[in-house]
Write a protein that holds these residues in place. Structure first.
Motif, PDB file in Angstrom:
ATOM      1  N   UNK A 138       0.831  -1.333   0.114  1.00  0.00           N
ATOM      2  CA  UNK A 138      -0.005  -0.032  -0.133  1.00  0.00           C
ATOM      3  C   UNK A 138       1.178   1.225  -0.315  1.00  0.00           C
ATOM      4  N   UNK A 139       2.322   0.905   0.413  1.00  0.00           N
ATOM      5  CA  UNK A 139       3.020   2.322   0.278  1.00  0.00           C
ATOM      6  C   UNK A 139       3.293   2.686  -0.816  1.00  0.00           C
ATOM      7  N   UNK A 140       2.696   2.068  -2.302  1.00  0.00           N
ATOM      8  CA  UNK A 140       2.517   2.559  -3.802  1.00  0.00           C
ATOM      9  C   UNK A 140       1.858   3.648  -3.836  1.00  0.00           C
ATOM     10  N   UNK A 141       0.444   3.256  -3.046  1.00  0.00           N
ATOM     11  CA  UNK A 141      -0.378   4.138  -3.311  1.00  0.00           C
ATOM     12  C   UNK A 141      -0.032   5.722  -2.444  1.00  0.00           C
ATOM     13  N   UNK A 142      -0.102   5.398  -0.698  1.00  0.00           N
ATOM     14  CA  UNK A 142       0.383   6.142   0.030  1.00  0.00           C
ATOM     15  C   UNK A 142       1.247   7.366  -0.226  1.00  0.00           C
ATOM     16  N   UNK A 193       1.819   7.655  -3.448  1.00  0.00           N
ATOM     17  CA  UNK A 193       1.565   7.927  -4.967  1.00  0.00           C
ATOM     18  C   UNK A 193       1.917   7.712  -6.226  1.00  0.00           C
ATOM     19  N   UNK A 194       2.323   6.771  -6.681  1.00  0.00           N
ATOM     20  CA  UNK A 194       2.924   5.450  -7.757  1.00  0.00           C
ATOM     21  C   UNK A 194       1.330   4.984  -8.122  1.00  0.00           C
ATOM     22  N   UNK A 195       0.533   4.365  -7.439  1.00  0.00           N
ATOM     23  CA  UNK A 195      -0.294   3.701  -8.000  1.00  0.00           C
ATOM     24  C   UNK A 195      -1.645   4.363  -7.095  1.00  0.00           C
ATOM     25  N   UNK A 196      -3.077   4.199  -8.344  1.00  0.00           N
ATOM     26  CA  UNK A 196      -4.204   4.131  -7.665  1.00  0.00           C
ATOM     27  C   UNK A 196      -5.295   3.064  -7.938  1.00  0.00           C
ATOM     28  N   UNK A 197      -5.957   2.401  -6.507  1.00  0.00           N
ATOM     29  CA  UNK A 197      -6.908   1.560  -7.065  1.00  0.00           C
ATOM     30  C   UNK A 197      -7.114   1.575  -8.476  1.00  0.00           C
ATOM     31  N   UNK A 198      -7.550   0.508  -8.620  1.00  0.00           N
ATOM     32  CA  UNK A 198      -8.230  -0.186 -10.282  1.00  0.00           C
ATOM     33  C   UNK A 198      -9.325   0.155 -10.188  1.00  0.00           C
ATOM     34  N   UNK A 199     -10.123   1.283 -11.260  1.00  0.00           N
ATOM     35  CA  UNK A 199     -11.686   1.541 -10.847  1.00  0.00           C
ATOM     36  C   UNK A 199     -11.496   1.512 -12.263  1.00  0.00           C
ATOM     37  N   UNK A 200     -12.874   1.523 -12.735  1.00  0.00           N
ATOM     38  CA  UNK A 200     -13.167   1.819 -14.090  1.00  0.00           C
ATOM     39  C   UNK A 200     -13.291   3.290 -14.095  1.00  0.00           C
ATOM     40  N   UNK A 201     -13.875   4.239 -12.797  1.00  0.00           N
ATOM     41  CA  UNK A 201     -14.560   5.502 -12.651  1.00  0.00           C
ATOM     42  C   UNK A 201     -13.220   5.930 -11.929  1.00  0.00           C
ATOM     43  N   UNK A 202     -13.179   7.094 -12.486  1.00  0.00           N
ATOM     44  CA  UNK A 202     -11.919   7.682 -11.964  1.00  0.00           C
ATOM     45  C   UNK A 202     -11.182   9.069 -12.265  1.00  0.00           C
ATOM     46  N   UNK A 203     -10.217  10.140 -11.948  1.00  0.00           N
ATOM     47  CA  UNK A 203     -10.473  11.215 -12.421  1.00  0.00           C
ATOM     48  C   UNK A 203      -8.625  11.689 -12.463  1.00  0.00           C
ATOM     49  N   UNK A 204      -8.095  12.091 -12.686  1.00  0.00           N
ATOM     50  CA  UNK A 204      -6.233  12.424 -13.041  1.00  0.00           C
ATOM     51  C   UNK A 204      -5.897  11.347 -11.850  1.00  0.00           C
ATOM     52  N   UNK A 205      -6.187   9.823 -13.067  1.00  0.00           N
ATOM     53  CA  UNK A 205      -5.900   9.122 -11.851  1.00  0.00           C
ATOM     54  C   UNK A 205      -5.737   9.009 -10.946  1.00  0.00           C
ATOM     55  N   UNK A 206      -6.540   9.454  -9.874  1.00  0.00           N
ATOM     56  CA  UNK A 206      -6.758  10.210  -8.567  1.00  0.00           C
ATOM     57  C   UNK A 206      -5.697  10.384  -7.542  1.00  0.00           C
ATOM     58  N   UNK A 207      -5.013  11.613  -8.955  1.00  0.00           N
ATOM     59  CA  UNK A 207      -4.646  12.200  -7.598  1.00  0.00           C
ATOM     60  C   UNK A 207      -4.789  13.022  -7.107  1.00  0.00           C
ATOM     61  N   UNK A 208      -4.237  13.463  -5.460  1.00  0.00           N
ATOM     62  CA  UNK A 208      -4.441  14.851  -5.592  1.00  0.00           C
ATOM     63  C   UNK A 208      -4.279  15.861  -6.047  1.00  0.00           C
ATOM     64  N   UNK A 209      -2.921  15.819  -6.544  1.00  0.00           N
ATOM     65  CA  UNK A 209      -2.678  17.022  -7.417  1.00  0.00           C
ATOM     66  C   UNK A 209      -2.306  16.776  -9.146  1.00  0.00           C
ATOM     67  N   UNK A 260      -0.376  11.917  -3.558  1.00  0.00           N
ATOM     68  CA  UNK A 260      -0.649  10.615  -3.132  1.00  0.00           C
ATOM     69  C   UNK A 260      -2.638  10.671  -3.577  1.00  0.00           C
ATOM     70  N   UNK A 261      -2.829   9.131  -3.199  1.00  0.00           N
ATOM     71  CA  UNK A 261      -4.234   8.909  -3.523  1.00  0.00           C
ATOM     72  C   UNK A 261      -4.849   8.741  -2.861  1.00  0.00           C
ATOM     73  N   UNK A 262      -6.127   8.467  -3.361  1.00  0.00           N
ATOM     74  CA  UNK A 262      -7.359   8.190  -1.756  1.00  0.00           C
ATOM     75  C   UNK A 262      -7.338   6.788  -2.440  1.00  0.00           C
ATOM     76  N   UNK A 263      -8.363   6.259  -0.867  1.00  0.00           N
ATOM     77  CA  UNK A 263      -9.063   5.741  -0.799  1.00  0.00           C
ATOM     78  C   UNK A 263     -10.703   5.044  -1.843  1.00  0.00           C
TER      79      UNK A 263
END
Length: 507
Positions: free
Chosen positions: A254-258, A260-276, A283-286
């Motif tokens: 989960x460090x990859x998400x925390x 900022x290297x990977x988002x959770x994989x969903x068919x609907x999201x924006x900007x690769x789920x980046x905060x920035x 950093x990505x969200x849950x």
């Protein structure tokens, strides 16, 4: 004639053993009168009968010798001369006991350029590598090249190659909005486009060419307001059902998400789920689906309720936006090693091949896409599209063969070849300040390769335009007990391959 000789011998023996009388001269007689003359002589000279008989015998023997083959001897038929026949050319035979000299083979090219010292660098950990001459296909160097192992982000080479075949370079993923089953409701349907942006249209994000939610919202508002029968728009339903199964693979840290290297994989999201949305590493969200829903509701205005669900069949489409092309996404996945985009492509490949829509379907889908390139995929196991899992397994030998195809731009592989980072820049993960430094900089501009890094390994695989003009394909895995310094050891070994070219020794 033999009987006559025997009788004469006995007569002569009894006549005068002491001193025989002189034999008178015998007159020559014609042929056939010899017996008559002898008889007459014997009458006159009875005392010399024995001697006479001997003379007669001698004369008869002599005459027989002279007249052989005439009146005395039995006639002998002449022997016909043999008819000459052609003498066949003898067939050479080989003595099986005698060894024959073997045909001398052409002298082999003895390669003398060694990278043994560079390959022995302890920073490489458990090293596997292979180098191949792209023109001849000959393997020049091999250290465990046939053993499937984890690839880190080099896995993105396989993912993008499969996407270019299955989806095609011009494919775009669509995000749509349709009318909901309830009055005053619309459904936002995710089409797998992780690059869709919540930023205002015209804003450049980390994904050039990305679609924007404000554009989609404007289309929906215009279509909704065009029908006076529509009630106020108050409800938004979020449909992310195109992708199934878990959103996060259980082999990922989960460090990859925390970090900022990977988002959770969903068919609907924006900007690769980046905060920035403008930062590659952010950093990505849950809850990427929720973030996308909130952003779209804000653009629509008037939304009072947001919930999860699925779109009804056969309903009116109110708007649609599309992603960048697969060719553009391939570039993004390779140049900066974007993990989320790689997972987007892998999942779409699995869906379009009919393999399924979850992580479990990626192996079958990607392998089906790779089959078009004609390289044996035996031993390969694919867990994800990004390479983050330790359980991916690809032998270096597969990569050296696939890169021969990539260098030749076979099929749709041209965008992959163009998207490879280049040692020394001008862009991509091999242009960073810690890559191809010092002596390794000799290879700047001549190494085109995909980088990889996870906690248990560093990798590099691609193409080398060597110093002697040869084109090489290569793969290097530095695995197990390694740290960030493995990158410099990999670069030094790669530069060694560059210097040696086709003279690279396997010793």
């Amino acid at each position: 004639m033999a009987d006559e000789t025997d009788d004469g011998a006995q007569t002569g023996a009894s006549a005068a053993p002491d001193a025989p009388e002189p034999t008178p001269a015998v007159e020559q007689t014609p042929r056939g009168g010899i017996l008559t003359s002898v008889r007459s002589f014997a009458k006159r000279h009875r005392l010399g009968l024995g001697i006479a008989a001997g003379v007669v015998a001698f004369a008869l023997l002599g005459t027989g010798a002279v007249l052989a083959g005439t009146s005395i001897a039995t006639p002998v038929a002449p022997v016909a001369a043999p008819t000459p026949t052609a003498t066949p050319t003898p067939t050479p035979t080989v003595d099986p006991a005698r060894p024959r000299p073997a045909v001398l083979a052409a002298p082999a090219h003895v390669r003398s350029c060694s990278v043994a010292e560079l390959a022995a660098d302890g920073r490489l950990g458990s090293m596997q590598a292979q180098v191949r001459n792209a023109a001849t296909g000959e393997v020049l160097y091999d250290r465990g090249g046939g053993t499937p192992s984890r690839t880190a982000s080099v896995m993105k080479v396989l993912t993008t190659a499969a996407a270019l075949d299955v989806l095609g370079p011009d494919f775009r993923a669509a995000t749509t909005v349709v009318k909901g089953a309830e009055p005053g409701s619309v459904v936002l349907v995710g089409g797998g486009d992780l690059t869709l942006s919540r930023t205002p249209s015209g804003t450049r994000t980390v994904y050039p060419g990305a679609a924007h939610l404000d554009d989609l919202a404007a289309q929906v508002r215009a279509a909704w307001n065009a029908d006076p029968q529509n009630p106020p728009l108050t409800k938004l339903i979020l449909d992310s059902s195109l992708f199934g199964g878990p959103e996060w693979h259980d082999s990922w840290d989960t460090v990859e998400r925390d970090e900022g290297y990977m988002s959770q994989i969903t068919a609907l999201q924006v900007d690769g789920d980046r905060n920035n949305p403008g930062a590659e590493t952010s950093t990505r969200s849950s809850d990427p689906i929720g973030r996308a829903g909130d952003a779209f509701a804000s653009e629509l205005g008037g939304i009072q309720t947001i919930e999860r669900g699925t779109a009804p069949g056969g309903t009116q489409q109110l708007g649609q936006v599309v992603s960048p092309t697969v060719a553009e996404l391939v570039d993004k996945a390779l140049i900066v090693s974007d993990n989320s985009v790689a997972e987007m492509l892998a999942r779409l490949v699995a869906i379009h091949t009919g393999a399924g829509n979850s992580f479990d379907a990626i192996n079958a889908g990607v392998l089906q896409g790779l089959a078009a390139y004609g390289v044996d995929t035996a031993g390969i196991h694919i867990v994800d599209g990004s390479g983050l899992s330790d359980f991916n397994a690809v032998p270096p030998s597969y990569l050296t063969q696939l890169f021969v195809k990539i260098e030749a731009r076979e099929g749709n592989l041209g965008p992959l070849r163009d998207g490879l980072p280049i040692a020394g820049g001008p862009r991509g993960s091999l242009s960073y300040s810690d890559r191809f430094t010092g002596d390794a900089s000799v290879a700047d501009g001549n190494v085109f390769a995909k980088t990889g890094w996870i906690e248990t390994g560093y990798t590099l695989s691609g193409i080398i335009h060597a110093q002697d003009g040869a084109v090489l394909t290569f793969a290097i895995y530095a695995l197990d007990d390694v740290d960030d310094s493995a990158k410099q050891a990999i670069d030094a070994l790669t530069a060694g391959f560059f210097r040696c070219g086709d003279n690279l020794s396997n010793l």
